[in-house]
Scaffold this active site. Structure first.
Site, PDB file in Angstrom:
ATOM      1  N   GLU A 195     -41.183 -35.448 -29.136  1.00 17.17           N
ATOM      2  CA  GLU A 195     -41.963 -35.603 -30.362  1.00 17.17           C
ATOM      3  C   GLU A 195     -41.090 -36.139 -31.491  1.00 17.17           C
ATOM      4  OE1 GLU A 195     -44.594 -32.622 -33.289  1.00 17.17           O
ATOM      5  OE2 GLU A 195     -42.886 -31.867 -32.142  1.00 17.17           O
TER       6      GLU A 195
ATOM      7  N   LYS B 271     -52.199 -33.541 -32.069  1.00 19.80           N
ATOM      8  CA  LYS B 271     -51.661 -32.191 -32.261  1.00 19.80           C
ATOM      9  C   LYS B 271     -52.624 -31.322 -33.058  1.00 19.80           C
ATOM     10  CE  LYS B 271     -47.321 -29.978 -33.761  1.00 19.80           C
ATOM     11  NZ  LYS B 271     -45.996 -30.252 -34.365  1.00 19.80           N
TER      12      LYS B 271
ATOM     13  N   CYS C  39     -45.420 -29.406 -29.056  1.00 16.26           N
ATOM     14  CA  CYS C  39     -44.554 -28.521 -29.827  1.00 16.26           C
ATOM     15  C   CYS C  39     -45.198 -27.170 -30.162  1.00 16.26           C
ATOM     16  CB  CYS C  39     -44.081 -29.242 -31.084  1.00 16.26           C
ATOM     17  SG  CYS C  39     -42.613 -28.486 -31.846  1.00 16.26           S
TER      18      CYS C  39
END
Length: 543
Positions: free
Chosen positions: A72, A165, A200
């Site tokens: 990322e 995300k 993440c």
């Protein structure tokens, strides 16, 4: 007829060997890249990162891979955001170059290498009153939204999957948009494996991470990250391996590399068989890690890591170049400081009605000289007065032994800096931790272990038992036991995430949370309106 048969045989022999063997092989070859931040202007950083990605794709190290994952945050930025085609459109940027140059170049390099590639980008999307995605954010005045997005390219360089995300990190909320409904993004491959992917911070939440596994039955997860490590429970490799172990899934984790800012740690994990390869660095690094992973649908099983014979050691490797956060949740845990010279401690420690049983045994290691040494505490906790790395509300259940610099609780979750000499005056011969974890529809119970080199203990070094399975909607007795001696420990415990339903009201801006609930807000509006009407009537009377 004979010549036609010969032509068919020759054609079959000329096909790529990987494709002909993919469906028969019980394993696939995966790679993850740890990649350091580039320097310079926005344009220079994107240009350098693109060249670095392409170089890795074209290298001999990538020639035997089926899939390669990049981290990322390290490729582009808001100044060079790109449109990303909807996977339903089946677009290959390499020969449809209506996108930023870096996406076109990586698409071409992917097609040339003939593997699957996952990258993470800053995506842009046009928006307005009547068009654009269903995002929580209003459309900016610029008419352009930004997303933190995974892009999956197949062997031909075609975009086959996209994920935006869901759980942003701190100041991402200033610039990035969030979809109203978290996507469950998956893609199928020609080597017989279906992957799910997220980004993440998503790993610490039920949606989409757990839903991919529990509702979609996904056994292989792609995980680009730029993880900020926190001690004692949430350093990068520690979380990755614990999460993969608890869910018993294959995990491909690619991290950015900026140890001075708490970011490093990439690995490839095979569920309860543990890590196949993992690395964490003390200096910014560009490194390709590779491993062979079992195809779960074909019953493949990976081999656990084989450990050398144990030897007591006073001085062991320490990883001090990685800056870390401290977990301030520790300050509300119920803890007990162990004596500096303890060799055998058995205690039952309770936080409310949640109790942890501990048995910890050590043996002395002869040493000379003056060295610093860690102190240890036992801890028990169950509740929702905690956060995930000071960003979102959490509900946790924890039973653990962890290291401290001294007798004070405030020193726990920290390590001695590199200039201080540290020794092990004892080694841990045996640890057993046991607790009954309350039933819940949404929970994940995982081992959380860490040594001085910032690596979790290999799965062959501990035993983990659940009665009944933690996947069932019932209370579960969990036991974690150190089965082989260990010289140095920072953490040895059971960490459970109950996926808090208590909302953190970001209002898309961490620094400006909404504190009024809907009822109090409406009352305030009604009161303000009544006051304005009364004031207007008074003014009219005075006239």
């Amino acid at each position: 007829m004979y010549s036609h048969a010969v032509r068919l045989i020759c054609l079959a022999m000329c096909l790529p060997l990987r494709l002909s063997l993919a469906t028969d092989n019980s394993y696939y070859s995966a790679g993850v890249v740890e990649y350091a931040d580039e320097t310079g202007t926005s344009k220079e950083r994107v240009t350098k990162a693109t060249a670095g990605f392409v170089t890795l794709l074209e290298s001999n190290d990538a020639s035997d891979l089926d899939i390669l994952v990049f981290p990322e945050h390290v490729l582009n930025n808001g100044d060079y955001a790109t449109f990303v085609p909807d996977p339903e459109e089946k677009i290959t940027p390499c020969f449809s170059p209506d996108y930023e140059l870096f996406l076109v170049e990586i698409s071409c390099a992917t097609r040339a290498r003939n593997i699957y590639v996952v990258i993470n980008v800053v995506e842009k999307e046009l928006c307005g009153k009547e068009y654009g995605s269903d995002a929580l954010n209003p459309c900016p005045a610029s008419g352009v939204r930004l997303f933190n997005t995974n892009v999956v390219l197949d062997r031909r360089g075609r975009v086959i999957s996209r994920y935006r995300k869901t759980h942003l990190w701190r100041r991402e909320y200033y610039s990035m948009a969030v979809m109203r409904q978290p996507a469950l993004s998956t893609f199928e491959t020609d080597f017989g494996v279906t992957f799910g992917h997220f980004i993440c911070f998503d790993m610490l939440f039920y949606e989409p991470a757990m839903r991919l596994i529990l509702e979609q039955n996904i056994t292989d997860i792609i995980y680009p990250t730029y993880w900020f490590s926190e001690l004692p429970f949430l350093s990068a490799l520690q979380l990755q391996e614990g999460w993969a172990f608890a869910n018993n899934v294959n995990l491909l984790a690619a991290d950015g590399s900026n140890p001075g800012e708490r970011t490093t740690g990439s690995g490839i994990y095979a569920g309860r068989s543990g890590r196949q390869v993992a690395a964490i660095y003390q200096q910014p690094t560009v490194q390709l890690l590779k491993a062979r992973l079992p195809k779960r649908s074909l019953g493949g099983v990976a081999d656990p890591e084989v450990l050398p014979a144990f030897q007591p050691q006073s001085i062991t490797a320490r990883h001090t170049g990685l800056l870390t956060y401290r977990d301030y949740n520790l300050d509300v845990f119920r803890t007990a400081l162990l004596p500096a010279d303890f060799v055998n401690e058995s205690q039952r420690l309770c936080h409310g009605s949640f109790c942890c049983n501990f048995q910890v045994e050590r043996r002395p290691i002869p040493s000379t000289g003056e060295y610093a040494t860690y102190r240890y505490r036992l801890a028990a906790y169950f509740g929702n007065e905690t956060t995930c790395i000071l960003v979102d509300r959490s509900e946790q259940a924890v039973c653990a032994v962890f290291a401290c610099l001294d007798e004070e609780l405030a020193s726990c979750g920290r390590i001695f800096p590199g200039h201080i000499e540290v020794a092990n005056r004892y080694y841990f011969e045996h640890i057993r931790i046991e607790a009954v974890f309350p039933a819940a529809r949404r929970r994940l119970i995982m081992p959380s272990t860490l040594d001085g080199s910032m690596r979790p203990l290999p799965v062959s070094q501990f035993n983990w038992t659940e009665t009944p399975s933690a996947q069932l909607l019932s209370e579960t007795q969990v036991q974690l036991e150190l089965r082989q001696p260990k010289n140095d420990l920072l953490t040895f415990g059971i960490w459970a995430n109950y996926f808090s339903q208590v909302p953190t009201t970001h209002n898309l801006d961490h620094l400006q949370p909404i504190v009024l609930n809907a009822r109090s807000s409406s009352v305030a509006i009604e009161s303000t309106s009544s006051f304005c009407l009364l004031l207007l009537a008074l003014i009219l009377q005075l006239r």
